[in-house]
Scaffold this motif. Structure first.
Motif, PDB file in Angstrom:
ATOM      1  N   GLY A  92      47.176   2.681  25.701  1.00  0.00           N
ATOM      2  CA  GLY A  92      47.196   1.968  26.972  1.00  0.00           C
ATOM      3  C   GLY A  92      46.276   0.757  27.005  1.00  0.00           C
ATOM      4  N   THR A  93      45.411   0.608  26.004  1.00  0.00           N
ATOM      5  CA  THR A  93      44.508  -0.541  25.940  1.00  0.00           C
ATOM      6  C   THR A  93      45.281  -1.769  25.488  1.00  0.00           C
ATOM      7  OG1 THR A  93      42.645   0.894  25.391  1.00  0.00           O
ATOM      8  CG2 THR A  93      42.397  -1.443  24.893  1.00  0.00           C
ATOM      9  N   GLN A  94      45.072  -2.877  26.161  1.00  0.00           N
ATOM     10  CA  GLN A  94      45.706  -4.135  25.763  1.00  0.00           C
ATOM     11  C   GLN A  94      44.805  -4.816  24.740  1.00  0.00           C
ATOM     12  OE1 GLN A  94      46.780  -6.690  29.002  1.00  0.00           O
ATOM     13  NE2 GLN A  94      47.668  -8.232  27.670  1.00  0.00           N
ATOM     14  N   VAL A  95      45.402  -5.222  23.608  1.00  0.00           N
ATOM     15  CA  VAL A  95      44.636  -5.781  22.495  1.00  0.00           C
ATOM     16  C   VAL A  95      45.300  -7.031  21.927  1.00  0.00           C
ATOM     17  CG1 VAL A  95      43.601  -3.584  21.776  1.00  0.00           C
ATOM     18  CG2 VAL A  95      45.821  -4.265  20.845  1.00  0.00           C
ATOM     19  N   LYS A  96      44.504  -7.815  21.201  1.00  0.00           N
ATOM     20  CA  LYS A  96      45.002  -8.871  20.334  1.00  0.00           C
ATOM     21  C   LYS A  96      44.680  -8.422  18.924  1.00  0.00           C
ATOM     22  CE  LYS A  96      44.404 -12.953  23.207  1.00  0.00           C
ATOM     23  NZ  LYS A  96      43.618 -14.174  23.411  1.00  0.00           N
ATOM     24  N   VAL A  97      45.707  -8.387  18.074  1.00  0.00           N
ATOM     25  CA  VAL A  97      45.522  -7.946  16.689  1.00  0.00           C
ATOM     26  C   VAL A  97      45.782  -9.137  15.779  1.00  0.00           C
ATOM     27  CG1 VAL A  97      46.204  -6.280  14.945  1.00  0.00           C
ATOM     28  CG2 VAL A  97      46.378  -5.664  17.346  1.00  0.00           C
ATOM     29  N   TYR A  98      44.865  -9.370  14.849  1.00  0.00           N
ATOM     30  CA  TYR A  98      44.998 -10.447  13.871  1.00  0.00           C
ATOM     31  C   TYR A  98      45.288  -9.818  12.513  1.00  0.00           C
ATOM     32  CZ  TYR A  98      42.748 -13.218  17.497  1.00  0.00           C
ATOM     33  OH  TYR A  98      42.452 -13.848  18.682  1.00  0.00           O
ATOM     34  N   TRP A  99      46.230 -10.403  11.765  1.00  0.00           N
ATOM     35  CA  TRP A  99      46.553  -9.916  10.426  1.00  0.00           C
ATOM     36  C   TRP A  99      46.857 -11.112   9.542  1.00  0.00           C
ATOM     37  CZ3 TRP A  99      50.331 -10.429  13.975  1.00  0.00           C
ATOM     38  CH2 TRP A  99      51.587 -10.858  13.558  1.00  0.00           C
ATOM     39  N   ASN A 100      46.937 -10.873   8.229  1.00  0.00           N
ATOM     40  CA  ASN A 100      47.019 -11.979   7.263  1.00  0.00           C
ATOM     41  C   ASN A 100      48.435 -12.503   7.029  1.00  0.00           C
ATOM     42  OD1 ASN A 100      48.222 -10.089   5.651  1.00  0.00           O
ATOM     43  ND2 ASN A 100      46.630 -10.066   4.093  1.00  0.00           N
ATOM     44  N   GLY A 101      49.399 -12.074   7.783  1.00  0.00           N
ATOM     45  CA  GLY A 101      50.760 -12.586   7.639  1.00  0.00           C
ATOM     46  C   GLY A 101      51.655 -11.752   6.748  1.00  0.00           C
ATOM     47  N   SER A 102      51.077 -10.839   5.984  1.00  0.00           N
ATOM     48  CA  SER A 102      51.931  -9.991   5.138  1.00  0.00           C
ATOM     49  C   SER A 102      52.200  -8.670   5.855  1.00  0.00           C
ATOM     50  CB  SER A 102      51.275  -9.740   3.780  1.00  0.00           C
ATOM     51  OG  SER A 102      50.098  -8.997   3.935  1.00  0.00           O
ATOM     52  N   GLN A 103      53.356  -8.083   5.550  1.00  0.00           N
ATOM     53  CA  GLN A 103      53.741  -6.834   6.195  1.00  0.00           C
ATOM     54  C   GLN A 103      54.711  -6.062   5.322  1.00  0.00           C
ATOM     55  OE1 GLN A 103      55.420  -8.329   9.834  1.00  0.00           O
ATOM     56  NE2 GLN A 103      57.450  -8.587   8.984  1.00  0.00           N
ATOM     57  N   ASN A 104      54.757  -4.761   5.552  1.00  0.00           N
ATOM     58  CA  ASN A 104      55.751  -3.918   4.885  1.00  0.00           C
ATOM     59  C   ASN A 104      57.053  -4.002   5.671  1.00  0.00           C
ATOM     60  OD1 ASN A 104      53.855  -3.098   3.035  1.00  0.00           O
ATOM     61  ND2 ASN A 104      53.363  -1.214   4.121  1.00  0.00           N
ATOM     62  N   ASP A 105      58.143  -4.063   4.941  1.00  0.00           N
ATOM     63  CA  ASP A 105      59.448  -4.130   5.595  1.00  0.00           C
ATOM     64  C   ASP A 105      59.810  -2.769   6.164  1.00  0.00           C
ATOM     65  OD1 ASP A 105      59.872  -6.802   5.076  1.00  0.00           O
ATOM     66  OD2 ASP A 105      60.757  -6.414   3.125  1.00  0.00           O
ATOM     67  N   SER A 106      59.800  -2.697   7.441  1.00  0.00           N
ATOM     68  CA  SER A 106      60.250  -1.521   8.186  1.00  0.00           C
ATOM     69  C   SER A 106      60.494  -2.011   9.608  1.00  0.00           C
ATOM     70  CB  SER A 106      59.194  -0.411   8.145  1.00  0.00           C
ATOM     71  OG  SER A 106      58.007  -0.830   8.775  1.00  0.00           O
ATOM     72  N   ASP A 107      60.992  -1.167  10.444  1.00  0.00           N
ATOM     73  CA  ASP A 107      61.249  -1.557  11.822  1.00  0.00           C
ATOM     74  C   ASP A 107      60.701  -0.483  12.738  1.00  0.00           C
ATOM     75  OD1 ASP A 107      62.110  -3.011  13.979  1.00  0.00           O
ATOM     76  OD2 ASP A 107      64.214  -2.445  13.792  1.00  0.00           O
ATOM     77  N   PRO A 108      59.571  -0.689  13.378  1.00  0.00           N
ATOM     78  CA  PRO A 108      58.707  -1.852  13.423  1.00  0.00           C
ATOM     79  C   PRO A 108      57.983  -2.078  12.092  1.00  0.00           C
ATOM     80  CG  PRO A 108      58.137  -0.274  15.175  1.00  0.00           C
ATOM     81  CD  PRO A 108      59.132   0.363  14.299  1.00  0.00           C
ATOM     82  N   PRO A 109      57.591  -3.337  11.827  1.00  0.00           N
ATOM     83  CA  PRO A 109      56.881  -3.631  10.584  1.00  0.00           C
ATOM     84  C   PRO A 109      55.504  -2.978  10.547  1.00  0.00           C
ATOM     85  CG  PRO A 109      56.968  -5.569  11.995  1.00  0.00           C
ATOM     86  CD  PRO A 109      57.798  -4.520  12.645  1.00  0.00           C
ATOM     87  N   GLN A 110      54.979  -2.829   9.350  1.00  0.00           N
ATOM     88  CA  GLN A 110      53.656  -2.240   9.151  1.00  0.00           C
ATOM     89  C   GLN A 110      52.735  -3.315   8.588  1.00  0.00           C
ATOM     90  OE1 GLN A 110      53.894   1.470   6.977  1.00  0.00           O
ATOM     91  NE2 GLN A 110      55.993   1.723   7.672  1.00  0.00           N
ATOM     92  N   ARG A 111      51.604  -3.484   9.233  1.00  0.00           N
ATOM     93  CA  ARG A 111      50.649  -4.526   8.866  1.00  0.00           C
ATOM     94  C   ARG A 111      49.245  -3.939   8.808  1.00  0.00           C
ATOM     95  NH1 ARG A 111      53.184  -8.033  13.773  1.00  0.00           N
ATOM     96  NH2 ARG A 111      55.100  -8.669  12.722  1.00  0.00           N
TER      97      ARG A 111
END
Length: 123
Positions: A92-111
């Motif tokens: 329930g906490t609202q957040v901003k998440v920063y990541w390096n642009g790479s992700q695992n292909d899935s739906d939803p993606p994994q970062r």
């Protein structure tokens, strides 16, 4: 003639090395803002399901499958974090998440989260 060729070759090698160093230092950082819909334990940390454009009341009383569907529809993602980071967060906490642009292909993606900012905590 050999000296000129040597200097041209040396200049080429040095410029190539400089370009590689610049590429290493300009890591792509992307961000996503959303609400934490789920926090799951993993072997080496935790996994947050972040769902954009959602309110706390939209996720209450939802099953895991419903939360995943909601994340898929709203371009949400799973983010890997350390257990220490996850201990300071709650569903329930609202957040901003920063990541390096790479992700695992899935739906939803994994970062992998590089940084998390709390936008709004629960009361």
């Amino acid at each position: 003639m050999k000296r000129i060729l040597f200097f041209i070759l040396l200049a080429f090698v040095l410029s190539a090395c400089d370009q590689q160093e610049q590429n290493r230092n300009t890591t792509l950082i992307e961000k996503q803002e959303g609400i934490i819909g789920q926090i799951g334990q993993k072997l080496d940390g935790c996994q947050l399901l972040v769902i954009p454009s959602t309110k706390e009341e939209d996720i209450s009383n939802k099953s895991v499958e419903e939360l995943v569907r909601m994340a898929q529809q709203k371009d949400g993602a799973y983010y890997y974090v350390t257990t220490d980071v996850a201990n300071d967060l709650e569903v329930g906490t609202q957040v901003k998440v920063y990541w390096n642009g790479s992700q695992n292909d899935s739906d939803p993606p994994q970062r992998t989260a590089e940084k998390i900012e709390i936008v709004m905590k629960l009361d």
